[in-house]
Write a protein that holds these residues in place. Structure first.
Motif, PDB file in Angstrom:
ATOM      1  N   VAL A 143       0.843  -1.189   0.000  1.00  0.00           N
ATOM      2  CA  VAL A 143       0.000   0.000   0.000  1.00  0.00           C
ATOM      3  C   VAL A 143       0.880   1.241   0.000  1.00  0.00           C
ATOM      4  CG1 VAL A 143      -1.760   1.294   1.252  1.00  0.00           C
ATOM      5  CG2 VAL A 143      -1.857  -1.204   1.189  1.00  0.00           C
ATOM      6  N   LEU A 144       0.676   2.107  -0.990  1.00  0.00           N
ATOM      7  CA  LEU A 144       1.463   3.340  -1.092  1.00  0.00           C
ATOM      8  C   LEU A 144       1.120   4.297   0.036  1.00  0.00           C
ATOM      9  CD1 LEU A 144       1.520   4.139  -4.917  1.00  0.00           C
ATOM     10  CD2 LEU A 144       3.495   3.721  -3.455  1.00  0.00           C
ATOM     11  N   VAL A 145       2.119   4.999   0.515  1.00  0.00           N
ATOM     12  CA  VAL A 145       2.057   6.023   1.564  1.00  0.00           C
ATOM     13  C   VAL A 145       1.667   5.373   2.904  1.00  0.00           C
ATOM     14  CG1 VAL A 145       1.159   8.278   2.267  1.00  0.00           C
ATOM     15  CG2 VAL A 145       1.468   7.750  -0.176  1.00  0.00           C
ATOM     16  N   ASP A 146       0.363   5.207   3.153  1.00  0.00           N
ATOM     17  CA  ASP A 146      -0.102   4.513   4.361  1.00  0.00           C
ATOM     18  C   ASP A 146      -1.531   4.044   4.145  1.00  0.00           C
ATOM     19  OD1 ASP A 146      -1.945   6.660   5.042  1.00  0.00           O
ATOM     20  OD2 ASP A 146      -0.229   7.765   5.829  1.00  0.00           O
ATOM     21  N   ASP A 147      -2.059   3.323   5.133  1.00  0.00           N
ATOM     22  CA  ASP A 147      -3.387   2.728   4.991  1.00  0.00           C
ATOM     23  C   ASP A 147      -4.494   3.764   4.901  1.00  0.00           C
ATOM     24  OD1 ASP A 147      -2.598   0.026   4.998  1.00  0.00           O
ATOM     25  OD2 ASP A 147      -2.363   0.065   7.176  1.00  0.00           O
ATOM     26  N   LYS A 148      -4.270   4.954   5.462  1.00  0.00           N
ATOM     27  CA  LYS A 148      -5.326   5.969   5.494  1.00  0.00           C
ATOM     28  C   LYS A 148      -5.349   6.842   4.240  1.00  0.00           C
ATOM     29  CE  LYS A 148      -5.237   6.240  10.556  1.00  0.00           C
ATOM     30  NZ  LYS A 148      -4.999   7.115  11.732  1.00  0.00           N
ATOM     31  N   PHE A 149      -4.227   6.885   3.506  1.00  0.00           N
ATOM     32  CA  PHE A 149      -4.152   7.730   2.320  1.00  0.00           C
ATOM     33  C   PHE A 149      -4.673   6.938   1.128  1.00  0.00           C
ATOM     34  CE2 PHE A 149      -1.931   9.741  -1.294  1.00  0.00           C
ATOM     35  CZ  PHE A 149      -2.348  11.057  -1.098  1.00  0.00           C
ATOM     36  N   THR A 150      -5.861   7.291   0.663  1.00  0.00           N
ATOM     37  CA  THR A 150      -6.525   6.515  -0.391  1.00  0.00           C
ATOM     38  C   THR A 150      -6.359   7.158  -1.764  1.00  0.00           C
ATOM     39  OG1 THR A 150      -8.636   7.664  -0.163  1.00  0.00           O
ATOM     40  CG2 THR A 150      -8.253   5.779   1.293  1.00  0.00           C
ATOM     41  N   PHE A 151      -6.727   6.397  -2.774  1.00  0.00           N
ATOM     42  CA  PHE A 151      -6.706   6.914  -4.146  1.00  0.00           C
ATOM     43  C   PHE A 151      -7.628   8.121  -4.280  1.00  0.00           C
ATOM     44  CE2 PHE A 151      -8.702   7.120  -8.328  1.00  0.00           C
ATOM     45  CZ  PHE A 151      -7.598   7.225  -9.157  1.00  0.00           C
ATOM     46  N   SER A 152      -8.795   8.041  -3.673  1.00  0.00           N
ATOM     47  CA  SER A 152      -9.754   9.154  -3.753  1.00  0.00           C
ATOM     48  C   SER A 152      -9.187  10.418  -3.121  1.00  0.00           C
ATOM     49  CB  SER A 152     -11.064   8.766  -3.058  1.00  0.00           C
ATOM     50  OG  SER A 152     -11.685   7.698  -3.723  1.00  0.00           O
ATOM     51  N   MET A 153      -8.495  10.280  -1.999  1.00  0.00           N
ATOM     52  CA  MET A 153      -7.879  11.447  -1.359  1.00  0.00           C
ATOM     53  C   MET A 153      -6.836  12.077  -2.279  1.00  0.00           C
ATOM     54  SD  MET A 153      -7.460   9.948   2.523  1.00  0.00           S
ATOM     55  CE  MET A 153      -6.467  11.338   3.058  1.00  0.00           C
ATOM     56  N   ALA A 154      -5.998  11.221  -2.898  1.00  0.00           N
ATOM     57  CA  ALA A 154      -4.981  11.742  -3.820  1.00  0.00           C
ATOM     58  C   ALA A 154      -5.645  12.455  -4.990  1.00  0.00           C
ATOM     59  CB  ALA A 154      -4.094  10.606  -4.309  1.00  0.00           C
ATOM     60  N   ASN A 155      -6.703  11.881  -5.516  1.00  0.00           N
ATOM     61  CA  ASN A 155      -7.411  12.465  -6.659  1.00  0.00           C
ATOM     62  C   ASN A 155      -8.003  13.819  -6.304  1.00  0.00           C
ATOM     63  OD1 ASN A 155      -8.387  12.341  -9.344  1.00  0.00           O
ATOM     64  ND2 ASN A 155     -10.393  11.697  -8.600  1.00  0.00           N
ATOM     65  N   ILE A 156      -8.616  13.914  -5.114  1.00  0.00           N
ATOM     66  CA  ILE A 156      -9.229  15.173  -4.675  1.00  0.00           C
ATOM     67  C   ILE A 156      -8.170  16.251  -4.487  1.00  0.00           C
ATOM     68  CG2 ILE A 156     -10.420  16.287  -2.732  1.00  0.00           C
ATOM     69  CD1 ILE A 156     -11.977  13.632  -2.402  1.00  0.00           C
ATOM     70  N   GLU A 157      -7.063  15.900  -3.827  1.00  0.00           N
ATOM     71  CA  GLU A 157      -6.003  16.892  -3.557  1.00  0.00           C
ATOM     72  C   GLU A 157      -5.372  17.391  -4.853  1.00  0.00           C
ATOM     73  OE1 GLU A 157      -5.537  18.314  -0.856  1.00  0.00           O
ATOM     74  OE2 GLU A 157      -6.593  16.997   0.526  1.00  0.00           O
TER      75      GLU A 157
END
Length: 599
Positions: A518-532
């Motif tokens: 899992v990239l970064v950590d378990d809490k950092f999701t694809f959706s979060m990356a997309n939104i940011e």
């Protein structure tokens, strides 16, 4: 107990699976183990007895199996792909094929003291190589991109083209083997080509029309194709004797080039069916071969194999690459790698079986000599190609490229940063809009599903060392990670967590062995990356020093999420959940820098 037909069939199936698995594990062509398995369990241990097992059904059963294998191969021959390839590939699969055929025929006649008919037939049989024997070698040898691309496409295209040449030569030899005179023989040959071609074309047109107009439900496509191929082979032989193989080859080429026709499922089914047939048929065929037949070929066979390796192939390569930008080292590498494989063995077996019934002199040498060439070229090139590539300086370094599963904005943003840092990146996606935008940004792409059979042949992963699953489709990420983890290892396959996975308990999440790290950590999701990223977040690089450590980066600069790092030697590292990197001075840390929120 072992003499029971059911036990022998089960044993053949298991040995085929074991051979394919062993070949996959050590990255060598599977046909080598299939042939050796057949010889060991056939004449040496006397366990598998093809004649006793199938009796009079052996010849028709093998004939239909070979017809299906030739149909599957010809189905993948796309005229557009030939025109899209470089001039080198087009020359090698046209002029080069003719040169190879004629030179091998000449060498066979003089080394093995065969008739000209058998020499030309054998030359036509062994002009083919094929992706099933080329791909494992390329994965092991890792020649540079130019050499790898030429060899891969030559292997893909020469399979059906070479099989067609072999069938045409075979039909001509059969026609001229009668005592009715050359004119009459030519008339028979013309009838075989016309009737076989017409039957194959009509069958392909009918099947294509049924599929295109949805007159045939999708769940019957594979069964209809299987039945029609067997029917075309049998009916063509009944209407015009010995035209069946040519008919199914024409049928495959015609069907594969029909416009607006979705045949991906048929190709996938045929590939799996061919894998099963190849595994069983070649064990059966090798079980009929006495070791004494191979040994009896003697020194002349070794001389012929060396002539093919060191004379025929180099002449063909240097002739067809004349005037190109290929270096002498690259031409030598192209000359070195060209193992024979599945199609050569299949065609030799069926031709030999059929010609034995015609009482044509010299046919008994076809199968053992073809098997000897296959074993000789595969073993020799598997052992020597890698050191030769190193010696010539055409071997790529350990693969450091990154394959992204997805070409969406998240994947493109990270890929752009990696590309700027000098890493080779490929973005694979079935969404054309995403692929188009990635191409407009100057990124290399693959339009299609990266886990498909098509991708195995057309997606160049020779320089791929890492995979990042960055698709919004969770199941695709899992499937892709599972596939590439087997090839690259679990430490080189990564994926973003999804919101569902971040919020679910362990029993609802796919195993880490299937979804990569899992990239970064378990809490950092694809959706979060997309939104940011949509809010304006960008990737920035920070170089660590003795006065500014990684701890300083994390503690003092809020709004930075480390994604990957390059150590002082340029080796790529990714930040993942459950693993703590210890970046040192000189490392370059690339982070997602978030935009400041308005208060």
């Amino acid at each position: 107990m072992l003499d029971l037909p059911a036990v022998q069939l089960a044993l053949i199936t298991f040995l085929g699976l074991l051979s394919q698995w062993t070949a996959w594990r050590i990255k060598v062509p599977a046909i080598l183990f299939l042939l050796l398995t057949g010889i060991v369990f056939g004449p040496w241990l006397n366990i598998i007895k093809p004649g006793q097992l199938l009796g009079d059904l052996l010849f028709p059963a093998v004939s239909i199996c070979i017809a299906l294998i030739l149909f599957e191969g010809s189905l993948t021959l796309k005229f557009k792909e030939i025109s899209d390839q470089s001039a080198v590939v087009r020359r090698m699969t046209s002029l080069g094929m003719v040169i190879t055929w004629l030179l091998i025929a000449l060498a066979t006649h003089y080394w093995m003291d065969t008739s000209w008919s058998i020499a030309f037939l054998f030359g036509a049989i062994v002009v083919v190589s094929g992706p099933t024997v080329i791909m494992p070698l390329l994965m092991t040898v890792r020649p540079n991109k130019k050499v790898s691309s030429i060899l891969r496409w030559e292997g893909i295209l020469i399979d059906p083209i070479g099989a067609l040449l072999a069938v045409v030569v075979y039909e001509f030899i059969l026609s001229t083997s009668t005592q009715a005179g050359f004119t009459h023989a030519l008339f028979i040959f013309t009838r075989v080509i016309l009737f076989g071609g017409l039957i194959g074309f009509m069958a392909a047109y009918v099947l294509g029309t049924l599929i295109r107009n949805e007159w045939l439900p999708s769940f019957l496509h594979n069964l209809a194709t299987f039945s029609l191929v067997a029917g075309v082979f049998a009916s063509a032989n009944a209407i015009e004797h010995e035209s069946g193989l040519y008919a199914v080859t024409v049928m495959g080429i015609t069907l594969g080039n029909m416009k607006r026709l979705a045949i991906e499922e048929i190709i996938s089914f045929k590939e799996h069916l061919s894998l099963l047939l190849i595994s069983g048929v070649f064990i059966l065929l090798a079980a009929r071969l006495e070791p004494a037949q191979l040994i009896g070929l003697g020194i002349p066979a070794i001389g012929l194999i060396m002539t093919i390796q060191f004379v025929v192939r180099p002449i063909m390569v240097f002739t067809t690459t004349w005037g190109t930008d290929l270096t002498p080292q690259e031409k030598i590498m192209l000359s070195w790698i060209y193992p024979r494989g599945i199609v050569a063995a299949a065609v030799a077996a069926i031709f030999s079986l059929n010609l034995e019934h015609k009482n044509l002199d010299g046919t008994e040498i076809l199968v053992p000599l073809t098997f000897a060439v296959i074993i000789g070229t595969v073993v020799f090139q598997s052992l020597t190609a890698k050191p030769i590539a190193k010696l010539l300086g055409v071997r790529q370094k350990a693969p450091t490229g990154i394959l992204f599963i997805g070409a969406n904005q998240v994947a493109r943003t990270i890929a752009q940063a990696l590309n700027k840092d000098g890493f080779h990146v490929i973005l694979a996606d079935s969404n054309w809009e995403h692929v188009k935008r990635a191409r407009m940004e100057g990124l290399q792409t693959f339009y299609g599903n990266p886990t498909s059979e098509y991708a195995e042949l057309h997606l160049d992963t020779s320089n791929i060392g890492y995979v990042i699953a960055a698709s919004p489709l969770k199941d695709l990420n899992t499937l892709a990670c599972s596939k590439f983890r087997a090839e690259l290892g679990d430490k080189r396959v990564f994926s973003f967590n999804s919101i569902t996975e971040a919020r679910s308990s362990a029993k609802h999440i796919a195993s880490s062995s299937h979804r990569g790290r899992v990239l970064v950590d378990d809490k950092f999701t694809f959706s979060m990356a997309n939104i940011e990223i949509k809010r304006g977040a960008t990737l920035s690089t920070t170089t660590l020093s003795d006065t500014f450590s990684f701890a300083d980066l994390i503690d003092n600069q809020t709004g930075k999420i480390p994604i990957y790092a390059a150590d002082e030697k340029g080796k790529l590292r990714f930040f993942t959940a459950g693993e703590s990197l210890q970046p040192a001075p000189g490392w370059k840390i690339t982070s997602l820098t978030l935009t400041e929120r308005e208060s």
